[in-house]
Write a protein that holds these residues in place. Structure first.
Motif, mmCIF file in Angstrom:
data_model
loop_
_atom_site.group_PDB
_atom_site.id
_atom_site.type_symbol
_atom_site.label_atom_id
_atom_site.label_comp_id
_atom_site.label_asym_id
_atom_site.label_seq_id
_atom_site.Cartn_x
_atom_site.Cartn_y
_atom_site.Cartn_z
ATOM 1 N N THR A 2 16.158 -7.351 5.637
ATOM 2 C CA THR A 2 15.384 -7.189 4.408
ATOM 3 C C THR A 2 13.897 -7.312 4.695
ATOM 4 O O THR A 2 13.467 -8.201 5.450
ATOM 5 C CB THR A 2 15.801 -8.242 3.366
ATOM 6 N N VAL A 3 13.108 -6.421 4.102
ATOM 7 C CA VAL A 3 11.655 -6.491 4.189
ATOM 8 C C VAL A 3 11.085 -6.504 2.771
ATOM 9 O O VAL A 3 11.655 -5.932 1.846
ATOM 10 C CB VAL A 3 11.068 -5.302 4.979
ATOM 11 N N SER A 4 9.970 -7.200 2.607
ATOM 12 C CA SER A 4 9.251 -7.229 1.334
ATOM 13 C C SER A 4 8.013 -6.339 1.446
ATOM 14 O O SER A 4 7.364 -6.297 2.495
ATOM 15 C CB SER A 4 8.823 -8.658 0.987
ATOM 16 N N PHE A 5 7.687 -5.637 0.383
ATOM 17 C CA PHE A 5 6.543 -4.728 0.406
ATOM 18 C C PHE A 5 5.949 -4.612 -0.990
ATOM 19 O O PHE A 5 6.557 -5.026 -1.990
ATOM 20 C CB PHE A 5 6.941 -3.358 0.937
ATOM 21 N N THR A 6 4.775 -4.008 -1.061
ATOM 22 C CA THR A 6 4.096 -3.778 -2.327
ATOM 23 C C THR A 6 3.783 -2.295 -2.463
ATOM 24 O O THR A 6 3.192 -1.702 -1.557
ATOM 25 C CB THR A 6 2.793 -4.579 -2.410
ATOM 26 N N ALA A 7 4.213 -1.709 -3.560
ATOM 27 C CA ALA A 7 3.903 -0.314 -3.847
ATOM 28 C C ALA A 7 2.645 -0.246 -4.696
ATOM 29 O O ALA A 7 2.492 -0.992 -5.665
ATOM 30 C CB ALA A 7 5.062 0.364 -4.572
ATOM 31 N N ILE A 8 1.736 0.629 -4.313
ATOM 32 C CA ILE A 8 0.498 0.810 -5.066
ATOM 33 C C ILE A 8 0.410 2.246 -5.551
ATOM 34 O O ILE A 8 1.134 3.125 -5.093
ATOM 35 C CB ILE A 8 -0.738 0.469 -4.211
#
Length: 569
Positions: A470-476
């Motif tokens: 699992t990876v965490s990310f931020t969509a902009i």
């Protein structure tokens, strides 16, 4: 900095395009011990050291094992002896739940199935299952969904010259109990048994290859119902097969090799047949190919030889390795020859297998000949996402990386590996399954809302073992320019950032054309290329000042560019 537009040399682009996709291998031969005769082979990392091994049957009551030493190389063959008879077929699985890969083999006229429990340190303890008839071919899966691996074994009944399949249910301790059902096969000749969930209901089904091939669908309790027979279009006998997704619909399709001698003056009936699944476990013949120049074909397998995400046919044809590149539609391009193989096994043909032998994500090939194995390491392409080694099931997630900022539409790139073949990879966005591929590679785009998210990559092998990352990310939100140009949304020009640096950009084409790809340059060195008009990537940079350029390439040969300078601390 404002975008700039310039024109690429169209002639250069045209000349650089390959006229035809080709496949290349580096070949090495590994001898078998004296007085042995290797035959049918499989590949698995049975000692779990991170290097795939090759296991072969032998004409003597023993198995031959070439243990991998790294980088696709192998040591001298070692012997697993004291079988009840010469082995006919082999398979692997963890039959006693201790985390080690065990081996199971059939011994034909000796009327026994030998189970070899892995004791570690490359030693095995044998137990035998006595059988009333001659066991020939074997496959491993959990047929009754109890978490224990079972066996599907095809038998030849000498008294009636008939064939049937029987299931042996695993007890979880390395022993097995015979099921009550026998699946009668409608022909005298039976070849190989394969297992996969063919109708996408979560239950493992059976394919028996013969004349004709037969599909048995799982009722859910380890009993089966015959659902379809597959007959070669021009007559003949299916002698080998392989299962994979030819058209990207996540329904397993079939590659069957048809090979039968029809008598003097007639010669061989042969074809390379692709049968496409409608998603319910029902198959329709899509295409029937011929080899380049051969009197017979046999031992066909599947692998992505040219690393384009589409499965290709690989097969033996008159002592030559041939292949047919997949189109991704269920059809294949005409067969091509790679080159000659070593002297055929048993004076007839070379059993072959396709497996990633050097842990780089490419499909390699092993061919068995009279007194050795021929290992063909694939050199066709340079992998852009290298999987982990084969010691345990898992995946390398090349895009995304944890903490990365991406556009709301972003690419996912991952590669998986394990002790046995990988069957599928899944993508779960915020706990919801959004994509899967029947492959050891992921190459796709996802779209999500602006904000913080988690992406889980789930890897499943052919024995239904599962690993998750699992990876965490931020969509902009990254809006493309209103006119032709490129916009780098992050990092901001002149900013100070931590490595790895997220780069998000969007582009707009000039009127009358479109953007076909976008490339990132760091300090004038190309770092990343993606198709389409948007880019989301992450790049590791050393401390100091760096110059970033993003170039969008247009379909008409033009290009758009924007640049900025950042500092990495």
């Amino acid at each position: 900095m404002a975008s700039r537009r310039f024109l690429l040399g169209v002639l250069v682009l045209v000349v650089s395009l390959p006229l035809a996709a080709q496949v290349s291998f580096n070949s090495t031969t590994y001898s078998a011990p004296a007085n042995t005769s290797p035959g049918y082979t499989i590949s698995a990392d049975i000692d779990r050291d991170g290097n795939p091994d090759v296991i072969s049957t032998d004409g003597n009551p023993q198995l031959l094992v070439w243990y991998g030493t790294g980088a696709g190389k192998f040591g001298s063959a070692e012997i697993i002896g004291n079988l009840d008879g010469p082995p006919g077929d082999i398979a692997v699985g963890d039959f006693n739940g201790d985390g080690k890969l065990d081996i199971v083999t059939t011994t034909g006229q000796s009327q026994a199935i030998d189970v070899l429990i892995n004791d570690g340190n490359r030693s095995f303890s044998k137990s035998s299952i006595s059988t009333a008839d001659w066991p020939s071919n074997i496959a491993v899966a959990d047929f009754n969904h109890d978490g224990k691996l079972d066996l599907a074994v095809s038998f030849y009944k000498l008294a009636t010259a008939t064939n049937y399949i029987q299931i042996y249910f695993g007890n979880g301790d390395g022993t097995f109990t015979a099921g009550s059902q026998t699946l009668q096969l409608p022909y005298e000749q039976a070849y190989y048994v394969f297992t996969r969930d063919l109708n996408k209901d979560g239950k493992v089904d059976l394919l028996d290859v013969g004349s004709p091939a037969t599909i048995f669908l799982n009722n859910g309790d380890g009993t089966f119902t015959a659902s379809q027979t597959l007959t070669p279009p021009g007559g003949g006998t299916y002698t080998y097969g392989a299962i994979g997704d030819f058209n990207g619909d996540t329904a397993p399709d079939l590659f069957l090799t048809n090979n039968q001698f029809c008598g003097e003056g007639c010669g061989w009936i042969m074809s390379l047949d692709s049968w496409v699944n409608d998603g319910t476990g029902h198959f329709t013949l899509k295409q029937s190919l011929q080899p380049v120049n051969a009197s017979s074909v046999n031992s066909g397998v599947l692998g992505d030889l040219n690393y384009d995400g589409k499965l290709d046919m690989v097969f033996w044809a008159d002592n030559t390795l041939e292949y047919a590149l997949g189109k991704g539609t269920g059809s294949f391009n005409p067969a091509q020859q790679w080159g000659p193989l070593n002297a055929p096994y048993g004076g007839y043909y070379n059993p072959i297998l396709a497996h990633d032998l050097n842990n780089n994500g490419l499909s390699d090939v092993v061919s068995t000949d009279a007194d050795s194995i021929q290992v063909l390491l694939n050199t066709t392409a340079k992998p852009d996402c290298v999987p982990p080694n084969s010691s345990s099931i898992g995946a390398t997630v090349c895009s995304l990386v944890s903490g990365q900022k991406v556009n709301s539409t972003f690419p996912v790139r991952a590669a998986a590996n394990g002790p046995v073949d990988i069957w599928r990879m899944e993508e779960w966005l915020d706990g919801k399954k959004v994509y899967q591929a029947l492959s050891n590679q992921l190459r796709n785009n996802l779209t999500t809302t602006v904000g913080s998210h988690t992406l889980t990559i789930s890897t499943v092998d052919v024995l239904n073992n599962v690993a998750k990352k699992t990876v965490s990310f931020t969509a902009i939100s990254c809006t493309a320019p209103a006119s032709a140009g490129v916009r780098i949304c992050i990092p901001a020009s002149g900013s100070t950032d931590s490595s790895p640096v997220s780069v998000v950009a969007a582009s707009s084409p000039a009127s009358g054309t479109s953007i076909v790809s976008v490339r990132l340059y760091v300090d004038s060195v190309a770092k990343y290329t993606t198709s389409g008009s948007r880019m989301s990537t992450s790049v590791s940079l050393s401390a100091g000042t760096h110059h970033l350029s993003v170039v969008a390439y247009e379909k008409n040969g033009g290009a758009l560019k924007t640049s900025e300078t950042i500092t990495v601390h």
